[in-house]
Each structure stands twice: as C-alpha cells, then as structure tokens.
Design a protein around this motif. Sequence first.
Motif, mmCIF file in Angstrom:
data_model
loop_
_atom_site.group_PDB
_atom_site.id
_atom_site.type_symbol
_atom_site.label_atom_id
_atom_site.label_comp_id
_atom_site.label_asym_id
_atom_site.label_seq_id
_atom_site.Cartn_x
_atom_site.Cartn_y
_atom_site.Cartn_z
ATOM 1 N N GLY A 192 -33.899 -28.209 9.208
ATOM 2 C CA GLY A 192 -33.717 -27.586 10.520
ATOM 3 C C GLY A 192 -32.349 -26.989 10.752
ATOM 4 N N ALA A 193 -31.360 -27.317 9.912
ATOM 5 C CA ALA A 193 -30.007 -26.799 10.085
ATOM 6 C C ALA A 193 -29.676 -25.673 9.111
ATOM 7 C CB ALA A 193 -28.992 -27.934 9.917
ATOM 8 N N ILE A 194 -30.574 -25.391 8.171
ATOM 9 C CA ILE A 194 -30.301 -24.399 7.120
ATOM 10 C C ILE A 194 -30.595 -22.986 7.617
ATOM 11 C CG2 ILE A 194 -31.017 -23.575 4.844
ATOM 12 C CD1 ILE A 194 -31.591 -26.490 4.096
ATOM 13 N N SER A 195 -29.622 -22.084 7.404
ATOM 14 C CA SER A 195 -29.843 -20.679 7.756
ATOM 15 C C SER A 195 -30.040 -19.808 6.524
ATOM 16 C CB SER A 195 -28.677 -20.133 8.577
ATOM 17 O OG SER A 195 -27.547 -19.915 7.761
ATOM 18 N N ASP A 196 -29.542 -20.258 5.352
ATOM 19 C CA ASP A 196 -29.686 -19.452 4.150
ATOM 20 C C ASP A 196 -29.627 -20.343 2.923
ATOM 21 O OD1 ASP A 196 -30.108 -17.077 2.784
ATOM 22 O OD2 ASP A 196 -27.981 -16.594 2.653
ATOM 23 N N ILE A 197 -30.287 -19.900 1.850
ATOM 24 C CA ILE A 197 -30.409 -20.655 0.605
ATOM 25 C C ILE A 197 -30.134 -19.697 -0.543
ATOM 26 C CG2 ILE A 197 -32.004 -21.981 -0.859
ATOM 27 C CD1 ILE A 197 -33.719 -22.225 1.842
ATOM 28 N N ALA A 198 -29.373 -20.157 -1.547
ATOM 29 C CA ALA A 198 -29.165 -19.348 -2.754
ATOM 30 C C ALA A 198 -29.151 -20.267 -3.963
ATOM 31 C CB ALA A 198 -27.860 -18.569 -2.660
ATOM 32 N N GLY A 199 -29.717 -19.792 -5.064
ATOM 33 C CA GLY A 199 -29.711 -20.551 -6.311
ATOM 34 C C GLY A 199 -30.906 -21.468 -6.420
ATOM 35 N N TRP A 200 -30.651 -22.728 -6.815
ATOM 36 C CA TRP A 200 -31.677 -23.762 -6.958
ATOM 37 C C TRP A 200 -32.735 -23.371 -7.977
ATOM 38 C CZ3 TRP A 200 -29.378 -27.791 -5.315
ATOM 39 C CH2 TRP A 200 -28.476 -27.690 -4.252
ATOM 40 N N SER A 201 -32.277 -22.830 -9.113
ATOM 41 C CA SER A 201 -33.176 -22.513 -10.213
ATOM 42 C C SER A 201 -32.406 -22.600 -11.520
ATOM 43 C CB SER A 201 -33.780 -21.121 -10.033
ATOM 44 O OG SER A 201 -32.771 -20.143 -10.019
ATOM 45 N N LEU A 202 -33.138 -22.645 -12.615
ATOM 46 C CA LEU A 202 -32.532 -22.687 -13.941
ATOM 47 C C LEU A 202 -32.705 -21.335 -14.621
ATOM 48 C CD1 LEU A 202 -33.678 -26.123 -15.425
ATOM 49 C CD2 LEU A 202 -31.485 -25.538 -14.410
ATOM 50 N N GLY A 203 -31.708 -20.967 -15.386
ATOM 51 C CA GLY A 203 -31.794 -19.781 -16.223
ATOM 52 C C GLY A 203 -31.574 -20.196 -17.662
ATOM 53 N N ASN A 204 -31.966 -19.346 -18.591
ATOM 54 C CA ASN A 204 -31.788 -19.643 -20.000
ATOM 55 C C ASN A 204 -31.040 -18.492 -20.651
ATOM 56 O OD1 ASN A 204 -32.859 -19.461 -23.006
ATOM 57 N ND2 ASN A 204 -33.032 -21.587 -22.322
ATOM 58 N N SER A 205 -30.171 -18.832 -21.592
ATOM 59 C CA SER A 205 -29.415 -17.828 -22.345
ATOM 60 C C SER A 205 -29.969 -17.764 -23.759
ATOM 61 C CB SER A 205 -27.929 -18.208 -22.388
ATOM 62 O OG SER A 205 -27.400 -18.289 -21.098
ATOM 63 N N PRO A 206 -30.913 -16.854 -24.014
ATOM 64 C CA PRO A 206 -31.503 -16.765 -25.353
ATOM 65 C C PRO A 206 -30.454 -16.470 -26.425
ATOM 66 C CG PRO A 206 -32.746 -15.443 -23.793
ATOM 67 C CD PRO A 206 -31.482 -15.865 -23.105
ATOM 68 N N ILE A 207 -30.732 -16.925 -27.639
ATOM 69 C CA ILE A 207 -29.850 -16.719 -28.781
ATOM 70 C C ILE A 207 -30.518 -15.727 -29.716
ATOM 71 C CG2 ILE A 207 -28.746 -17.847 -30.758
ATOM 72 C CD1 ILE A 207 -28.992 -20.489 -29.101
ATOM 73 N N ASP A 208 -29.808 -14.645 -30.042
ATOM 74 C CA ASP A 208 -30.355 -13.649 -30.958
ATOM 75 C C ASP A 208 -30.516 -14.252 -32.358
ATOM 76 O OD1 ASP A 208 -30.459 -11.754 -28.989
ATOM 77 O OD2 ASP A 208 -28.607 -10.731 -29.591
ATOM 78 N N THR A 209 -31.630 -13.890 -33.026
ATOM 79 C CA THR A 209 -31.898 -14.371 -34.387
ATOM 80 C C THR A 209 -32.333 -13.200 -35.274
ATOM 81 O OG1 THR A 209 -34.148 -14.956 -33.739
ATOM 82 C CG2 THR A 209 -32.517 -16.714 -33.669
ATOM 83 N N PRO A 210 -31.401 -12.238 -35.515
ATOM 84 C CA PRO A 210 -31.768 -11.104 -36.369
ATOM 85 C C PRO A 210 -31.916 -11.561 -37.823
ATOM 86 C CG PRO A 210 -29.430 -11.049 -35.887
ATOM 87 C CD PRO A 210 -30.019 -12.189 -35.090
#
Length: 161
Positions: A42-60
């Motif tokens: 009830g006190a929140i006006s905005d939300i950002a984030g709260w997720s995971l990201g992944n940094s893929p590794i190149d495999t040429p």
Amino acid sequence: MGSTQQRFMRRGVTKFYFLSTIAAVTNTPTRQELAAGTDLSGAISDIAGWSLGNSPIDTPDLGSTLTTSIPGEDKADASTLTFYEDKAGDTVETLLTKGEEGYVVILRKGDVPQSKSMDVFPVRVASRAPAYSAGSDPAKFTVTFAVSDEPTLDAAVPAAV
C-alpha cells in the motif's frame, strides 16, 4: 491459451512483503512467517528490477562461422522500491534502514495459496534516499536493495492457516 487466459494488472493484486527471517534453507516462508512480515504494498509508488539476467559466454569454434554461446553467470538487476512518505509515521523508514538484511517476498498473483507465483529475494538495504521536488508531487523516497543470495523463484504461496 486464447480466451481461457485470465489476464490481470498488478496494481491491487501483486503483494510485496519484507520479512526479517525465513527459517527454511529453501528461502520459502511459512504462512506464519509471511504473516509476521510487513506488507509494503500500500505504500509503494514504483518498482524497478526484481529479476535475474544472464550473461551468455561465447563459444566460437573453428568448424563454423557461427559464434554459439552457453549460459554464463546470473546477476540480479538493480532492484528498487519507491515509497510514498507518511507524514504521520515512519514505519517503512524504520524497517528499511541502510544495511538491514531480510527478504523481499513478491506474491505476483496476490495471496493465492499454493499458486506457484511467489518470488523470494534475500536482500540487504543498500541505500534509502528521499526525492525532493518543488512541484505538486507527493513526497517519496527510494530504497535500493542489493540481492545478497540466489533468489527463490516460482515457489508455492504457503497454504492458509
């Protein structure tokens, strides 16, 4: 999916709680722990984030001109909650002081027991900063959280007591 999918908007449904402790090593709270937490919704006006990201590794490799990749490290996005200030009280400010450790529990589809829609983020409060304005905006402050351990995603909301 089509017509049987029941869509909804988060406002008025999704719940955010702050819990000081969770006993289970899986970081899934019991109904009693959830009830002992603080409902911040009830006190929140905005939300950002709260997720995971992944940094893929190149495999040429020499056998192809295509650069393939494999999953790399996971990283939590910068996560913040912006709150309305309460002129008559300081409950949220007292709860979320710099350095405070706990858990942000998100019930994405609301408090629906057994729904696999609960995310639990172990956190430490990194900062809390007021937003100043000379305009006709409501008074707000932003709390930035550092995600301190692997979050538990898609857990079942605890059964009602």
